[in-house]
Design a protein around this motif. Structure first.
Motif, PDB file in Angstrom:
ATOM      1  N   LYS A   1      17.616  -6.649 -10.882  1.00  0.00           N
ATOM      2  CA  LYS A   1      16.553  -5.636  -9.681  1.00  0.00           C
ATOM      3  C   LYS A   1      17.766  -5.768  -8.265  1.00  0.00           C
ATOM      4  CE  LYS A   1      13.403  -4.487  -6.186  1.00  0.00           C
ATOM      5  NZ  LYS A   1      11.810  -4.306  -6.103  1.00  0.00           N
ATOM      6  N   ASN A   2      18.351  -4.827  -7.751  1.00  0.00           N
ATOM      7  CA  ASN A   2      19.126  -5.843  -6.990  1.00  0.00           C
ATOM      8  C   ASN A   2      20.647  -5.513  -7.116  1.00  0.00           C
ATOM      9  OD1 ASN A   2      17.147  -5.364  -4.526  1.00  0.00           O
ATOM     10  ND2 ASN A   2      16.830  -7.191  -5.135  1.00  0.00           N
TER      11      ASN A   2
ATOM     12  N   ASN B   1      11.762  -4.942 -18.007  1.00  0.00           N
ATOM     13  CA  ASN B   1      10.907  -4.278 -16.208  1.00  0.00           C
ATOM     14  C   ASN B   1      11.616  -5.252 -15.335  1.00  0.00           C
ATOM     15  OD1 ASN B   1       9.754  -3.526 -14.096  1.00  0.00           O
ATOM     16  ND2 ASN B   1       8.131  -2.173 -15.776  1.00  0.00           N
TER      17      ASN B   1
ATOM     18  N   GLU C   1      11.133  -4.592 -12.117  1.00  0.00           N
ATOM     19  CA  GLU C   1       9.954  -4.677 -11.354  1.00  0.00           C
ATOM     20  C   GLU C   1       9.432  -6.036 -11.355  1.00  0.00           C
ATOM     21  OE1 GLU C   1      10.252  -3.374  -7.936  1.00  0.00           O
ATOM     22  OE2 GLU C   1      11.683  -1.758  -8.350  1.00  0.00           O
ATOM     23  N   LEU C   2       8.964  -6.352 -13.084  1.00  0.00           N
ATOM     24  CA  LEU C   2       7.815  -7.010 -12.864  1.00  0.00           C
ATOM     25  C   LEU C   2       8.690  -8.202 -12.685  1.00  0.00           C
ATOM     26  CD1 LEU C   2       5.806  -5.561 -15.856  1.00  0.00           C
ATOM     27  CD2 LEU C   2       4.936  -6.250 -13.586  1.00  0.00           C
TER      28      LEU C   2
ATOM     29  N   TYR D   1      11.372  -9.087 -11.110  1.00  0.00           N
ATOM     30  CA  TYR D   1      11.593 -10.026 -10.169  1.00  0.00           C
ATOM     31  C   TYR D   1      10.630 -10.547  -9.328  1.00  0.00           C
ATOM     32  CZ  TYR D   1      13.455  -8.992  -5.188  1.00  0.00           C
ATOM     33  OH  TYR D   1      14.138  -9.444  -3.600  1.00  0.00           O
ATOM     34  N   HIS D   2       9.354  -9.506  -9.471  1.00  0.00           N
ATOM     35  CA  HIS D   2       7.861  -9.714  -8.392  1.00  0.00           C
ATOM     36  C   HIS D   2       7.518 -11.400  -9.174  1.00  0.00           C
ATOM     37  CE1 HIS D   2       4.170  -9.909  -7.752  1.00  0.00           C
ATOM     38  NE2 HIS D   2       3.359  -9.989  -9.024  1.00  0.00           N
ATOM     39  N   LEU D   3       8.367 -11.560 -10.540  1.00  0.00           N
ATOM     40  CA  LEU D   3       7.205 -13.003 -11.104  1.00  0.00           C
ATOM     41  C   LEU D   3       8.627 -14.124 -10.790  1.00  0.00           C
ATOM     42  CD1 LEU D   3       5.967 -11.312 -14.924  1.00  0.00           C
ATOM     43  CD2 LEU D   3       4.928 -13.164 -13.581  1.00  0.00           C
ATOM     44  N   GLN D   4       9.870 -13.322 -10.448  1.00  0.00           N
ATOM     45  CA  GLN D   4      10.903 -14.790 -10.168  1.00  0.00           C
ATOM     46  C   GLN D   4      10.313 -15.254  -8.901  1.00  0.00           C
ATOM     47  OE1 GLN D   4      13.916 -12.043 -10.492  1.00  0.00           O
ATOM     48  NE2 GLN D   4      15.049 -13.349 -12.021  1.00  0.00           N
ATOM     49  N   ARG D   5      10.127 -14.574  -8.423  1.00  0.00           N
ATOM     50  CA  ARG D   5       9.986 -14.764  -6.298  1.00  0.00           C
ATOM     51  C   ARG D   5       8.260 -14.927  -6.237  1.00  0.00           C
ATOM     52  NH1 ARG D   5       8.525  -8.943  -2.574  1.00  0.00           N
ATOM     53  NH2 ARG D   5       9.046 -10.689  -1.492  1.00  0.00           N
ATOM     54  N   LYS D   6       7.457 -15.345  -7.329  1.00  0.00           N
ATOM     55  CA  LYS D   6       6.384 -15.610  -7.739  1.00  0.00           C
ATOM     56  C   LYS D   6       6.561 -16.929  -7.781  1.00  0.00           C
ATOM     57  CE  LYS D   6       2.393 -14.749  -8.748  1.00  0.00           C
ATOM     58  NZ  LYS D   6       1.110 -14.051 -10.047  1.00  0.00           N
TER      59      LYS D   6
ATOM     60  N   SER E   1       9.229 -15.604 -16.134  1.00  0.00           N
ATOM     61  CA  SER E   1       9.354 -14.963 -15.858  1.00  0.00           C
ATOM     62  C   SER E   1       9.569 -14.103 -16.258  1.00  0.00           C
ATOM     63  CB  SER E   1      10.740 -14.705 -14.614  1.00  0.00           C
ATOM     64  OG  SER E   1      12.395 -14.972 -15.412  1.00  0.00           O
TER      65      SER E   1
END
Length: 302
Positions: free
Chosen positions: A105-106, A135, A137-138, A140-145, A160
């Protein structure tokens, strides 16, 4: 003995602030020491960059290649321009496969509308669509967490990317291809469990097998392949050689079914002649290491 073909390489790839350590000369010279005489690398345009511009950029980098080479081209965005340039690449530059990254993502992640447009265009052109199935989006979400927890080392990478994110993306790619009637050779999935529980949760363990039974496959040959615990099969990237390619395992839909579209011959671009012969044992430290390894394994100097 025929030379090997590596259908999945990334020479001097610029990616998210980094550049691959091997360029087209050092990487292919090292490969020659081990018997790899041809590679298929990836042209990866930036979003909004012309596919043709990126293709010619990679061609320029590859002029110093010590081995034969060809290209897959990644589809990182979608527009009428991309649609037309895909035809130009297929008809005039020997490209016959297009890669879609469902992750990153990005950066270069292909959204669903890009997958739909590109898969359909591949069907029209007789080209092969392939996917990197995660996926985005998933992930990216897990990376941020993980970053918020202060986990920044290599151990964060698999954390991640649990098998669910691969299974979901593989299932989505298969369903899109199935709906459009586009042959798709396969989606990269985790060898441990992605197909078992997460490809098609409502269908249970046979989800990948059922998907395989419906999705058309791009390929002429039957590919011997071991089965996953749930019945899914493993094989390599779209075959360009009977030998096992080093591209890594992927789940392939409907192995052994006849092809539904024509295959264009892959254009392999010969290295420039007149530069003088390549002395494998002296071109680079990497090549020297590979040569010594070949000598130890085979008993003859590469």
């Amino acid at each position: 003995m025929p030379g090997g073909i590596d259908p999945h390489t990334h020479m001097q790839l610029p990616f998210m602030g980094t550049v691959a350590s091997e360029d087209f000369y050092t990487g292919t010279a090292a490969g020659l020491a081990g018997g790899t005489t041809s590679i298929i690398d990836f042209v990866i345009p930036n979003p909004q960059q012309s596919l043709l511009e990126a293709f010619h950029q990679w061609r320029g980098w590859a002029e110093k290649s010590a081995a034969d080479y060809g290209f897959h081209v990644a589809i990182t965005w979608w527009s009428e321009q991309v649609r037309e340039e895909m035809a130009e690449l297929v008809n005039h530059h020997g490209v016959n496969s297009f890669k879609h990254f469902m992750a990153y993502k990005n950066a270069i992640m292909a959204a669903d509308d890009t997958l739909v447009g590109s898969f359909e265009r591949c069907l029209e052109l007789g080209a092969v669509p392939t996917v990197h199935a995660e996926n985005g989006e998933l992930v990216y979400h897990l990376q941020r967490k993980l970053l918020a927890q202060g986990i920044t080392g290599p151990e964060a990478h698999p954390l991640s990317r649990p098998s669910q994110v691969e299974g979901e993306a593989a299932s989505r790619a298969i369903r899109i291809a199935e709906t459009l009637g586009t042959p798709v050779p396969g989606a990269r999935v985790h060898p441990r469990g992605a197909g078992r529980d997460h490809l098609c949760p409502r269908q249970g363990p046979a989800g990948i097998r059922r998907s395989a039974g419906r999705a058309p496959v791009a390929g002429r040959q039957r590919v011997p392949a071991p089965r996953l615990a749930d019945g899914g099969r493993l094989c390599d990237e779209p075959a360009v050689s009977p030998a096992r390619a080093p591209g890594g395992p992927v789940a392939r839909a409907a192995i052994g079914q006849p092809a539904y579209h024509r295959h264009r011959p892959l254009l392999l671009l010969r290295r420039a002649e007149g530069r003088g012969g390549v002395t494998i044992s002296a071109v680079s430290p990497t090549a020297r290491r590979a040569s010594r390894t070949a000598w130890r394994c085979c008993g003859t100097k590469a």
